[in-house]
Design a protein around this motif. Structure first.
Motif, mmCIF file in Angstrom:
data_model
loop_
_atom_site.group_PDB
_atom_site.id
_atom_site.type_symbol
_atom_site.label_atom_id
_atom_site.label_comp_id
_atom_site.label_asym_id
_atom_site.label_seq_id
_atom_site.Cartn_x
_atom_site.Cartn_y
_atom_site.Cartn_z
ATOM 1 N N TYR A 27 -80.753 17.138 -25.920
ATOM 2 C CA TYR A 27 -81.860 16.270 -26.305
ATOM 3 C C TYR A 27 -81.871 16.154 -27.822
ATOM 4 O O TYR A 27 -81.700 17.149 -28.538
ATOM 5 N N LEU B 46 -83.996 14.236 -31.130
ATOM 6 C CA LEU B 46 -85.266 13.613 -31.477
ATOM 7 C C LEU B 46 -85.297 13.287 -32.960
ATOM 8 O O LEU B 46 -84.605 13.923 -33.762
ATOM 9 N N TYR C 147 -88.241 12.874 -36.018
ATOM 10 C CA TYR C 147 -89.622 13.080 -36.422
ATOM 11 C C TYR C 147 -89.798 12.464 -37.794
ATOM 12 O O TYR C 147 -88.882 12.420 -38.607
ATOM 13 N N LYS D 218 -92.409 12.482 -41.264
ATOM 14 C CA LYS D 218 -93.399 13.333 -41.924
ATOM 15 C C LYS D 218 -93.922 12.671 -43.188
ATOM 16 O O LYS D 218 -93.141 12.340 -44.087
ATOM 17 N N GLU E 109 -98.986 16.356 -44.149
ATOM 18 C CA GLU E 109 -99.154 16.303 -42.699
ATOM 19 C C GLU E 109 -97.980 16.984 -42.033
ATOM 20 O O GLU E 109 -96.901 17.112 -42.628
ATOM 21 N N GLY E 110 -98.167 17.406 -40.770
ATOM 22 C CA GLY E 110 -97.035 17.928 -40.023
ATOM 23 C C GLY E 110 -96.154 16.798 -39.530
ATOM 24 O O GLY E 110 -96.568 15.634 -39.497
ATOM 25 N N PRO E 111 -94.922 17.105 -39.128
ATOM 26 C CA PRO E 111 -94.040 16.066 -38.584
ATOM 27 C C PRO E 111 -94.635 15.459 -37.309
ATOM 28 O O PRO E 111 -95.289 16.151 -36.532
ATOM 29 N N PHE F 56 -93.664 13.033 -33.842
ATOM 30 C CA PHE F 56 -92.565 12.550 -33.016
ATOM 31 C C PHE F 56 -92.420 11.033 -33.140
ATOM 32 O O PHE F 56 -93.411 10.298 -33.132
ATOM 33 N N SER G 203 -86.770 9.670 -29.096
ATOM 34 C CA SER G 203 -85.818 10.670 -28.622
ATOM 35 C C SER G 203 -84.728 10.005 -27.794
ATOM 36 O O SER G 203 -84.839 8.831 -27.404
ATOM 37 N N PHE H 121 -86.885 13.639 -40.065
ATOM 38 C CA PHE H 121 -86.132 14.803 -39.623
ATOM 39 C C PHE H 121 -85.440 14.492 -38.301
ATOM 40 O O PHE H 121 -86.064 13.973 -37.371
ATOM 41 N N MET I 248 -85.641 24.252 -30.565
ATOM 42 C CA MET I 248 -85.329 23.001 -31.248
ATOM 43 C C MET I 248 -84.927 23.277 -32.698
ATOM 44 O O MET I 248 -85.612 23.991 -33.424
ATOM 45 N N PHE J 91 -83.874 21.705 -36.506
ATOM 46 C CA PHE J 91 -84.146 20.545 -37.348
ATOM 47 C C PHE J 91 -83.137 20.445 -38.483
ATOM 48 O O PHE J 91 -82.663 21.456 -39.007
#
Lengths: 115, 111
Positions: B32, B34, B36, B38, B42-44, B46, B49, B89, B99, B101
């Motif tokens: 998988y 993905l 992201y 950012k 702030e946080g990353p 989604f 994917s 990312f 996962m 990154f």
């Protein structure tokens, strides 16, 4: 707000002190992750929980670090005897696997500065 | 060990043009992938994917391409907008575990 919540947003501490961070995940999510991010790098995996069980810990997580998730709800990350190298953004994420790629939902992080 | 690599720390494009962000990986067991996005403070979040059984996934202006033989994926944004300016990312996981990154690419879209 039903997103992932992290407290505090910022923490400044002196070397050698203990610190504790809290993460409240999205309520129906069963997985909870802790990541660490330093400047110019992507998030680095630290540990994760499935419900209340801690399933995996990275080698980055020294014995000064401990994480808990009592009752499978919120989680805490404690760092004992902090060192300047612990200065970083600590990110929490939660997810609910329901087929397909697992999508992590991140909080805004706790920025730790160790003086 | 860097199993997911983003070799371009930054990218600048003109509004309306295509943005192409690249990512390479080393672990052939990843199934998988993905992307992201950012924003500062702030946080990353989604974005999109793709699973290893596909070579393309499209969602509006965003398309992810996967080349398994080259262990390479890319994110195309068409047309790019100033609001797309952020750090992107690339991430990958094996059976939805652990996962990993990349270091991120800072995209700047100029008006």
């Amino acid at each position: 707000d039903t997103g992932v919540s992290q407290n505090p947003r910022h923490k400044i501490t002196k070397r050698g002190q203990n610190v504790t961070f809290r993460c409240d995940p999205i309520s129906e999510h069963n997985r909870l992750y802790w990541y660490r991010q330093t400047l110019g790098q992507g998030p680095e995996f630290l540990t994760y929980f499935q419900n209340e069980a801690q399933l995996e810990k990275s080698r980055l997580l020294s014995d000064r670090f401990s994480a808990e998730r009592p009752k499978g709800s919120f989680s805490t990350l404690e760092i004992q005897r902090t060192e300047q190298g612990d200065s970083a953004m600590y990110l929490c994420a939660s997810s609910l696997i329901s087929g397909g790629a697992e999508k992590l939902f991140f909080g805004s992080g706790t920025q730790l500065s160790v003086l | 060990d860097q199993q997911v690599k983003q070799n371009s720390p930054s990218l600048s494009v003109q509004e309306g043009r295509i943005s192409i962000l690249n990512c390479d990986y080393t672990n052939s067991m990843f199934d998988y992938f993905l992307w992201y996005k950012k924003y500062p403070a702030e946080g990353p979040t989604f974005l999109i994917s793709i699973s290893s059984i596909k070579d393309k996934n499209e969602d509006g202006r965003f398309t992810v391409f996967l080349n398994k033989s080259a262990k390479h994926l890319s994110l195309h944004i068409v047309p790019s907008q100033p609001g797309d300016s952020a750090v992107y990312f690339c991430a990958a996981s094996e059976s939805n575990n652990d996962m990993r990154f990349g270091a991120g690419t800072r995209l700047t879209v100029k008006p």
